[in-house]
Design a protein around this motif. Structure first.
Motif, short mmCIF file in Angstrom:
data_model
loop_
_atom_site.label_atom_id
_atom_site.label_comp_id
_atom_site.label_asym_id
_atom_site.label_seq_id
_atom_site.Cartn_x
_atom_site.Cartn_y
_atom_site.Cartn_z
N ILE A 40 0.82 -1.21 0.00
CA ILE A 40 0.00 0.00 0.00
C ILE A 40 0.86 1.26 0.00
O ILE A 40 0.57 2.23 -0.72
CB ILE A 40 -0.95 0.01 1.22
N THR A 41 1.93 1.27 0.79
CA THR A 41 2.79 2.45 0.89
C THR A 41 3.45 2.76 -0.45
O THR A 41 3.45 3.92 -0.91
CB THR A 41 3.86 2.26 1.97
N GLU A 42 4.01 1.73 -1.09
CA GLU A 42 4.66 1.94 -2.39
C GLU A 42 3.64 2.38 -3.43
O GLU A 42 3.92 3.27 -4.26
CB GLU A 42 5.34 0.64 -2.84
N ALA A 43 2.46 1.79 -3.39
CA ALA A 43 1.43 2.12 -4.38
C ALA A 43 0.94 3.56 -4.20
O ALA A 43 0.69 4.26 -5.18
CB ALA A 43 0.26 1.14 -4.28
N SER A 44 0.81 4.00 -2.96
CA SER A 44 0.36 5.38 -2.72
C SER A 44 1.41 6.38 -3.19
O SER A 44 1.09 7.44 -3.74
CB SER A 44 0.01 5.60 -1.25
N ASP A 45 2.70 6.03 -2.97
CA ASP A 45 3.77 6.90 -3.48
C ASP A 45 3.74 6.95 -5.01
O ASP A 45 3.94 8.01 -5.62
CB ASP A 45 5.14 6.38 -3.02
N LEU A 46 3.48 5.79 -5.62
CA LEU A 46 3.40 5.74 -7.08
C LEU A 46 2.25 6.59 -7.60
O LEU A 46 2.42 7.38 -8.54
CB LEU A 46 3.22 4.28 -7.53
N LEU A 47 1.09 6.47 -6.97
CA LEU A 47 -0.06 7.26 -7.41
C LEU A 47 0.20 8.75 -7.25
O LEU A 47 -0.14 9.55 -8.13
CB LEU A 47 -1.31 6.85 -6.63
N PHE A 48 0.80 9.13 -6.12
CA PHE A 48 1.11 10.54 -5.90
C PHE A 48 2.05 11.04 -7.00
O PHE A 48 1.86 12.14 -7.55
CB PHE A 48 1.75 10.75 -4.53
N GLY A 49 3.06 10.24 -7.31
CA GLY A 49 4.00 10.64 -8.37
C GLY A 49 3.34 10.77 -9.73
O GLY A 49 3.69 11.65 -10.51
N MET A 50 2.35 9.92 -10.00
CA MET A 50 1.69 9.94 -11.30
C MET A 50 0.65 11.05 -11.42
O MET A 50 0.20 11.35 -12.53
CB MET A 50 1.01 8.58 -11.54
N THR A 51 0.27 11.64 -10.30
CA THR A 51 -0.80 12.65 -10.33
C THR A 51 -0.34 14.02 -9.85
O THR A 51 -0.54 15.03 -10.52
CB THR A 51 -2.00 12.20 -9.49
N LEU A 52 0.30 14.07 -8.67
CA LEU A 52 0.65 15.35 -8.06
C LEU A 52 2.15 15.58 -7.93
O LEU A 52 2.57 16.68 -7.56
CB LEU A 52 0.01 15.46 -6.68
N GLY A 53 2.96 14.56 -8.24
CA GLY A 53 4.41 14.73 -8.09
C GLY A 53 4.97 15.86 -8.93
O GLY A 53 5.64 16.77 -8.43
N GLY A 54 4.68 15.83 -10.22
CA GLY A 54 5.17 16.88 -11.13
C GLY A 54 4.61 18.26 -10.80
O GLY A 54 5.38 19.23 -10.70
N PRO A 55 3.29 18.38 -10.65
CA PRO A 55 2.73 19.69 -10.29
C PRO A 55 3.28 20.24 -8.97
O PRO A 55 3.50 21.45 -8.85
CB PRO A 55 1.22 19.40 -10.19
N THR A 56 3.51 19.36 -7.99
CA THR A 56 4.06 19.82 -6.72
C THR A 56 5.48 20.35 -6.90
O THR A 56 5.84 21.42 -6.39
CB THR A 56 4.07 18.69 -5.67
N LEU A 57 6.30 19.60 -7.63
CA LEU A 57 7.68 20.03 -7.89
C LEU A 57 7.67 21.37 -8.65
O LEU A 57 8.47 22.26 -8.35
CB LEU A 57 8.42 18.97 -8.70
N GLY A 58 6.77 21.50 -9.61
CA GLY A 58 6.68 22.75 -10.35
C GLY A 58 6.32 23.92 -9.46
O GLY A 58 6.87 25.03 -9.60
N ARG A 59 5.38 23.70 -8.52
CA ARG A 59 4.99 24.78 -7.60
C ARG A 59 6.13 25.14 -6.65
O ARG A 59 6.36 26.31 -6.35
CB ARG A 59 3.78 24.33 -6.78
N LEU A 60 6.84 24.13 -6.18
CA LEU A 60 7.91 24.37 -5.21
C LEU A 60 9.09 25.10 -5.83
O LEU A 60 9.72 25.95 -5.19
CB LEU A 60 8.39 23.05 -4.60
N THR A 61 9.41 24.76 -7.05
CA THR A 61 10.60 25.32 -7.68
C THR A 61 10.30 26.45 -8.66
O THR A 61 11.23 27.09 -9.16
CB THR A 61 11.35 24.22 -8.45
N HIS A 62 9.03 26.67 -8.92
CA HIS A 62 8.61 27.69 -9.90
C HIS A 62 9.19 27.41 -11.29
O HIS A 62 9.39 28.33 -12.08
CB HIS A 62 9.03 29.09 -9.46
N CYS A 63 9.48 26.12 -11.57
CA CYS A 63 10.09 25.80 -12.86
C CYS A 63 9.08 25.63 -13.97
O CYS A 63 9.45 25.58 -15.15
CB CYS A 63 10.94 24.53 -12.73
N LYS A 64 7.80 25.53 -13.60
CA LYS A 64 6.75 25.41 -14.60
C LYS A 64 5.58 26.30 -14.20
O LYS A 64 5.31 26.48 -13.02
CB LYS A 64 6.26 23.96 -14.70
N PRO A 65 4.86 26.83 -15.17
CA PRO A 65 3.66 27.58 -14.82
C PRO A 65 2.62 26.66 -14.22
O PRO A 65 2.51 25.48 -14.60
CB PRO A 65 3.19 28.15 -16.17
#
Length: 226
Positions: A169-194
């Motif tokens: 469950i833990t690995e799967a939840s990390d995977l789902l987060f990465g597939m949905t919110l990982g990129g948008p979160t990194l973009g918000r934190l680093t301001h590298c993407k609009p």
């Protein structure tokens, strides 16, 4: 009757947020946390002092110590309540799994992408990257909080019901987060993407959710005789 000098002193001790002087206990505590968040985000953990928090909150240092025994206790409370705050969302069981997951991830995104949480997260990342003591403290707080993202609870329910095949469950939840919110979160934190609009973010998350669900469908046993 207070002297003119003491009145002037009190006048100078106004909140940096401009709040009224008369506050009940819960409001004073929240005001201290607001000030601590502001000072921490601006100056970092080690440059933050109880004096600077008191000045920003418009209250005396004595008042701060009535609520929090030390700067570390105040920092711990701030992280637990503002950064690791629980995310409350209850999916409708009769909805499709895709719709339930999209509701969960949308709720998580709304909580994560508030300005204060993002700013706190940036500050904590900076502190933990350069200070092992703070890094360990944050790791301990994460474990102590017992916070489990609602997607983990949801996955457990689906797995136990046989609707999804999820060995970890833990690995799967990390995977789902990465597939949905990982990129948008990194973009918000680093301001590298609009930032994506709400509609575009939901489309992106829905795509990741469909791929995730397809990869975790239970494998039907082969027909007899094969």
């Amino acid at each position: 009757m207070p002297s003119q000098s003491s009145s002037q002193s009190e006048d100078r001790k106004q909140s940096c947020c401009g709040r009224p002087a008369q506050l009940d206990e819960a409001e004073r505590r929240n005001r201290i946390l607001d000030a601590a968040s502001s000072v921490l985000i601006t100056h970092g953990y080690h440059a933050t002092s109880m004096d600077s928090i008191a000045s920003c909150s418009g209250m005396s240092k004595k008042t701060l110590y009535q609520f929090f025994d030390s700067k570390q206790v105040l920092f711990e409370t701030l992280i637990l309540e503002r950064l690791f705050a629980p995310i409350n969302y209850t999916p409708v069981p009769t909805d499709s799994m895709e719709k339930q997951l999209l509701g969960l991830m949308t709720s998580i995104a709304a909580c994560m992408f508030c300005d204060e949480r993002l700013s706190l997260l940036r500050s904590v990342i900076t502190e933990t990257s350069r200070n092992p003591a703070v890094r360990q403290l944050v790791a301990d707080l994460f474990q102590l909080s017992g916070r489990v993202l609602p997607i983990q609870n949801w996955m457990t329910i689906q797995s136990e019901a046989g609707r999804l095949d999820i060995p970890d469950i833990t690995e799967a939840s990390d995977l789902l987060f990465g597939m949905t919110l990982g990129g948008p979160t990194l973009g918000r934190l680093t301001h590298c993407k609009p930032s994506r609009s709400k509609e575009k973010l939901e489309e992106f998350m829905a795509y990741g959710i469909r791929v995730f669900l397809e990869g975790h469908r239970p494998i039907s046993p082969p027909p007899k005789g094969h």
